[in-house]
Enzyme design. Structure first.
Site, mmCIF file in Angstrom:
data_model
loop_
_atom_site.group_PDB
_atom_site.id
_atom_site.type_symbol
_atom_site.label_atom_id
_atom_site.label_comp_id
_atom_site.label_asym_id
_atom_site.label_seq_id
_atom_site.Cartn_x
_atom_site.Cartn_y
_atom_site.Cartn_z
ATOM 1 N N GLU A 107 -61.846 -77.102 111.539
ATOM 2 C CA GLU A 107 -60.796 -76.553 110.657
ATOM 3 C C GLU A 107 -61.162 -76.785 109.196
ATOM 4 O OE1 GLU A 107 -56.783 -77.559 111.995
ATOM 5 O OE2 GLU A 107 -57.109 -76.443 113.850
ATOM 6 N N GLU A 131 -59.518 -74.860 120.503
ATOM 7 C CA GLU A 131 -58.191 -75.495 120.514
ATOM 8 C C GLU A 131 -57.163 -74.431 120.853
ATOM 9 O OE1 GLU A 131 -57.068 -78.071 117.253
ATOM 10 O OE2 GLU A 131 -59.129 -78.810 117.061
HETATM 11 O O1 AHR Z 1 -55.008 -80.804 118.329
HETATM 12 C C1 AHR Z 1 -54.350 -81.373 117.242
HETATM 13 C C2 AHR Z 1 -54.890 -80.898 115.907
HETATM 14 O O2 AHR Z 1 -54.635 -79.541 115.739
HETATM 15 C C3 AHR Z 1 -56.372 -81.014 115.714
HETATM 16 O O3 AHR Z 1 -56.764 -82.263 115.280
HETATM 17 C C4 AHR Z 1 -56.629 -80.005 114.640
HETATM 18 O O4 AHR Z 1 -57.935 -79.466 114.697
HETATM 19 C C5 AHR Z 1 -55.557 -78.977 114.847
HETATM 20 O O5 AHR Z 1 -54.910 -78.641 113.682
#
Ligand code: AHR
Length: 494
Positions: free
Chosen positions: A174, A296
């Site tokens: 991110e 994710e």
């Molecule tokens: O999964 C939780 C968080 O969500 C992670 O650390 C991040 O990459 C995302 O914003």
């Protein structure tokens, strides 16, 4: 209600990478500490500090790949703090996640041991946000260099002479947000620079994954593919299903049908995201040699009352099971471009497949969906067409009532996975199989009476898969009667 599916059994659309069923474990809340790692001196049965019950449960669903150490944590993590004798590992503050003290007892060696126990590929995310190129380069050398070198000697002095095999490596997480708040024009050059030093030592070959877009940031994908497409093997995508807003997300177990509907609709949005990001990728990579890695995904609710807001601990219901089924059907459909996906996160965080409390462990409905869908790992996606009624709560908006995956495995069996998204209507699904005759079928179902049905430590088997025989066969047709809010897996021998 009737849905019709026509399956073209002799039209294979491509391999469904097993890595679509991948996982993500971050130093966040009780995912690593308490979830995977209890330490060697714990009374909880463990192998070198790693929980046995969790490993056994994850082996059963064949988790193929595990992403670590974050998430946002990755861009704060300095790997040298996590090697050597425990007593000399420095402590740090986990600023992103609850401001708790991280003792670094779970580090590189422990992660590789966990992956070995799970028989899963390690996927490591490197620190671009607050780490140096040298630090990243040395980590790769430490893990993979075979021979005499400063980092290989350091590894050997910590008890590991042989290098590990490391395939998947992410260059930042991110980077548009917690990983440095960069603009795509800036990150793309940072990526080109850092990734240059992610070396292939000896026979080890690294699959480099660039930080990709947040949700629908199509410009990020455009810039990354245009300026660095040829320097990467994969581009990540992050998208979470949040029923409400980021400020008030909604609770995991207390919701009405309208919120159920919104959750399903938001989960289905993944299809549009993948389609649009893939279209941009196709422009620069018509051969599809760069993978879209959805590293994710999952539901994100308000934390359970009374728990640390920075720990992201939430319950998991029949609604989450359907969100998982929806995602798998979408990822499988896009298997030409989506080569990996990682649920956030494996244990005790967000849409977890396992919850623990001290020595206790419970498997969530989402776990059972992973179990039911594992038949699609490395199977061939089959061509099919689905004609389904719409599901709606009011007449304003509607979504498809049924979503599906059809694949065939090495032994020629056909696997059909169906999700009925309606919490109030059952449905008959008529499957016509063209190019094959069905001999014998077996079925499994995951369903519940209430939308918020979930498993607890006291009642761990409220939502579990059961045998299912509401399947009638006539030559090349199967007629499946699905109850409301259900996931059905059909194995057809032909
Ligand atoms: O999964 C939780 C968080 O969500 C992670 O650390 C991040 O990459 C995302 O914003």
């Amino acid at each position: 209600m009737l849905a019709k599916i026509v399956i073209n059994a002799d039209n294979k659309k491509g391999k469904i990478s097993k890595n679509i069923y991948g996982h993500f474990a971050e130093h966040l809340g009780r995912c690593i500490y308490g979830g995977f790692w209890v330490g060697k001196d714990s009374e909880i049965p463990n192998i070198d500090g790693i929980r046995k019950d969790v490993v056994e449960a994850l082996k059963k669903i064949k988790i193929p790949v595990l992403r670590w150490p974050g998430g946002c944590f990755a861009d704060e993590y300095h790997w040298k703090d996590g090697i050597g004798p425990y007593e000399s590992r420095p402590k740090m503050v986990n600023v992103h996640w609850g401001g708790v003290i991280e003792n670094n007892h779970f580090g590189t060696h422990e992660f590789f041991e966990l992956c070995d126990l799970l028989n899963a590929e390690p996927y490591i995310c490197g620190n671009v946000g607050s780490g140096t190129v040298q630090e990243m380069r040395e980590w790769i050398e430490y893990m993979t260099f075979d021979g005499e070198s400063p980092m290989a000697s350091l590894r050997a002095s910590n008890g590991r002479k042989e290098p590990w095999k490391l395939k998947y490596f992410g260059v930042g997480n991110e980077s548009w947000g917690c990983g440095g708040n960069m603009r795509p024009e800036y990150y793309v050059d940072v990526y080109r620079r850092y990734s240059t030093y992610v070396r292939n030592f000896g026979s080890n070959r690294i699959f480099k994954i660039a930080c990709g877009p947040n949700t629908n940031d199509y410009n990020w994908t455009e810039v990354l593919m245009r300026e660095a497409g040829k320097f990467m093997d994969g581009l990540s995508l992050h998208y979470y299903t949040v029923p409400g807003t980021w400020e008030r997300k909604g609770t995991a177990t207390n919701f009405d049908e309208e919120e159920w509907f919104i959750t399903m609709k938001k989960a289905l949005y993944m299809d549009e995201l993948i389609t649009k990001h893939s279209t941009i990728m196709d422009k620069y990579d018509s051969e599809k040699s760069v993978a879209l890695v959805v590293d994710e995904w999952g539901t994100w609710y308000d934390v359970e009352p009374g728990t640390n807001p920075g720990f992201l601990y939430q319950q998991n219901t029949m609604r989450d099971a359907l969100v998982a089924g929806i995602h798998f059907n979408i990822f499988n459909k896009h298997c030409d471009r989506v080569k990996m996906a990682n649920i956030a996160q494996t244990v005790n965080v967000l849409q977890a497949v396992i919850l623990t409390d001290g020595p206790q462990m419970v498997l969530t409905p989402t776990y059972h969906v992973f179990d039911m869908y594992k038949v699609h790992q490395d199977a061939e996606l089959l061509d099919f067409n689905i004609d389904t009624p719409e599901y709606m709560v009011d007449s304003e908006e509607s979504i498809p009532q049924v979503t599906a995956t059809v694949s065939t495995d090495d032994s020629g069996k056909i696997h059909i996975s169906l999700c009925n998204l309606s919490p109030k209507e059952s449905i008959t699904v008529e499957c016509e199989l063209r190019g094959a005759n069905v001999n014998k079928v077996t079925g499994t179902i995951l369903t519940a009476d209430e939308m918020n049905a979930h498993n607890t430590f006291d009642n761990p088997n409220k939502v579990v898969p059961k045998e299912f025989d509401e399947i009638k066969i006539t030559e090349n047709k199967m007629v499946i009667t699905m109850p409301k809010m259900a996931i059905v897996g059909v194995k057809a021998c032909i």
